[in-house]
Design an enzyme around this catalytic site. Structure first.
Site, PDB file in Angstrom:
ATOM      1  N   GLU A   1       1.399  -7.412  -2.801  1.00 59.36           N
ATOM      2  CA  GLU A   1       2.036  -6.112  -3.041  1.00 59.36           C
ATOM      3  C   GLU A   1       3.354  -6.251  -3.811  1.00 59.36           C
ATOM      4  O   GLU A   1       4.163  -5.319  -3.842  1.00 59.36           O
ATOM      5  CB  GLU A   1       2.285  -5.384  -1.717  1.00 59.36           C
ATOM      6  CG  GLU A   1       1.046  -5.082  -0.903  1.00 59.36           C
ATOM      7  CD  GLU A   1       0.077  -4.122  -1.576  1.00 59.36           C
ATOM      8  OE1 GLU A   1       0.417  -3.580  -2.646  1.00 59.36           O
ATOM      9  OE2 GLU A   1      -1.027  -3.924  -1.035  1.00 59.36           O
TER      10      GLU A   1
ATOM     11  N   HIS B   1       6.897  -3.231   4.061  1.00 58.02           N
ATOM     12  CA  HIS B   1       5.594  -2.576   4.226  1.00 58.02           C
ATOM     13  C   HIS B   1       4.952  -3.105   5.493  1.00 58.02           C
ATOM     14  O   HIS B   1       4.921  -4.316   5.730  1.00 58.02           O
ATOM     15  CB  HIS B   1       4.691  -2.867   3.030  1.00 58.02           C
ATOM     16  CG  HIS B   1       3.263  -2.466   3.247  1.00 58.02           C
ATOM     17  ND1 HIS B   1       2.891  -1.189   3.576  1.00 58.02           N
ATOM     18  CD2 HIS B   1       2.111  -3.189   3.191  1.00 58.02           C
ATOM     19  CE1 HIS B   1       1.577  -1.125   3.710  1.00 58.02           C
ATOM     20  NE2 HIS B   1       1.080  -2.336   3.486  1.00 58.02           N
TER      21      HIS B   1
ATOM     22  N   HIS C   1       1.943  -1.956   8.948  1.00 58.31           N
ATOM     23  CA  HIS C   1       0.848  -1.113   9.420  1.00 58.31           C
ATOM     24  C   HIS C   1       1.242  -0.493  10.757  1.00 58.31           C
ATOM     25  O   HIS C   1       0.694  -0.855  11.802  1.00 58.31           O
ATOM     26  CB  HIS C   1      -0.434  -1.932   9.529  1.00 58.31           C
ATOM     27  CG  HIS C   1      -0.847  -2.585   8.254  1.00 58.31           C
ATOM     28  ND1 HIS C   1      -1.736  -3.635   8.198  1.00 58.31           N
ATOM     29  CD2 HIS C   1      -0.483  -2.336   6.960  1.00 58.31           C
ATOM     30  CE1 HIS C   1      -1.916  -3.999   6.934  1.00 58.31           C
ATOM     31  NE2 HIS C   1      -1.158  -3.232   6.166  1.00 58.31           N
TER      32      HIS C   1
ATOM     33  N   HIS D   1      -3.512   3.459   6.009  1.00 55.33           N
ATOM     34  CA  HIS D   1      -3.141   2.078   5.665  1.00 55.33           C
ATOM     35  C   HIS D   1      -1.802   1.666   6.285  1.00 55.33           C
ATOM     36  O   HIS D   1      -1.745   0.719   7.054  1.00 55.33           O
ATOM     37  CB  HIS D   1      -3.091   1.933   4.136  1.00 55.33           C
ATOM     38  CG  HIS D   1      -2.779   0.553   3.657  1.00 55.33           C
ATOM     39  ND1 HIS D   1      -3.273   0.053   2.472  1.00 55.33           N
ATOM     40  CD2 HIS D   1      -2.007  -0.437   4.176  1.00 55.33           C
ATOM     41  CE1 HIS D   1      -2.832  -1.189   2.299  1.00 55.33           C
ATOM     42  NE2 HIS D   1      -2.053  -1.498   3.327  1.00 55.33           N
TER      43      HIS D   1
END
Length: 275
Positions: A117, A141, A143, A212
């Site tokens: 990413e 980032h 989850h 996501h």
């Protein structure tokens, strides 16, 4: 000789990744984290750098980041293992003078590479540098379970998601008055999702990827972790509320406006005006 693994930035990455794993936000190799550094941060550890740093070209030039060092998590690496072997799971990279690529100065041993990413991270760093006049240094980032769950049951638009999260916990409007951006579902690890995320990062410090995860930005590792943690706590409250039959009462528009005035923040207008 100073060892880079004792530096504030490696130790900070170890703590942030370990905490995220313990929260349940980063199963397997899920999640990624990047921290923008200064040359002065890494200079004392030059003796720890690779003799022949590998060079990797970026998929698109990023001149705004020219000559900038970062510490990043690796592709396919498990957050739970960062504390066990920082050099295998983290890397210090430095963008070259024209922003076309980067050298891996330290870490990412055994031919590992930065997170897949990275386009989303670097593009978001560019936008947050401009939006915050250089104050924001972290892109995270993960989850986050309950935030993901909400994207299945709430209409996926910025005003509604923001308003519901503000209502889920009083502190949320104070912590993220700029609201939460949200994308349509997109294939991860591509320039396209990176560009879409960065576009939302122009306006919001939090961006949801439906089904996501979430992207967060802040000036420090602690602030960025705390931002996501606050939103995730509110999402957990909302999940429980909806499982108990829904809201009977909530924070009103007038109360949200009063909250913003008390703490000197300007709430996202579209979320305030929603109902």
């Amino acid at each position: 000789m100073q060892n880079i693994t004792d530096s504030w930035f490696v130790q900070g990455m170890i703590k942030a990744t370990s905490d995220a794993w313990l929260k349940g936000w980063d199963e397997r190799n899920g999640g990624n984290l990047t921290l923008r550094l200064d040359e002065a941060d890494i200079a004392p550890f030059a003796a720890n750098f690779h003799e022949k740093p590998r060079y990797i070209a970026l998929s698109q030039p990023m001149p705004l980041l020219a000559n900038t060092p970062f510490i990043v998590t690796g592709s396919g690496k498990f957050f739970r293992n960062v504390q066990l072997d920082p050099a295998a799971n983290l890397g210090v990279v430095k963008i070259d003078s024209d922003g076309a690529g980067y050298h891996i100065l330290w870490g990412l041993t055994h031919d590992a590479v930065p997170t897949s990413e990275l386009p989303a991270h670097f593009l978001s760093h560019c936008e947050r540098i401009k939006a915050t006049h250089g104050k924001d240094r972290v892109i995270m980032h993960c989850h986050a379970t309950n935030l993901i769950a909400l994207t299945y049951v709430l209409e996926n638009n910025t005003a509604l998601i923001t308003r519901k999260l503000w209502e889920g916990s009083t502190e949320c409007l104070v912590v993220f008055p700029d609201g939460v951006g949200i994308l349509p579902w997109m294939v991860p690890g591509t320039d396209e999702i990176g560009q879409a995320t960065a576009q939302e990062m122009q306006k919001h410090s939090l961006v949801l990827w439906p089904f996501h995860g979430v992207f967060g930005s802040g000036p420090t590792l602690d602030e960025t972790f705390g931002l996501i943690d606050t939103a995730e706590k509110s999402a957990e409250v909302l999940v429980k509320i909806y499982s108990m039959g829904g809201m009977k009462q909530t924070i009103t528009r007038e109360e949200l406006v009063a909250l913003g005035k008390r703490f000197g923040v300007t709430p996202l207008a579209s979320a305030v005006a929603l109902y």
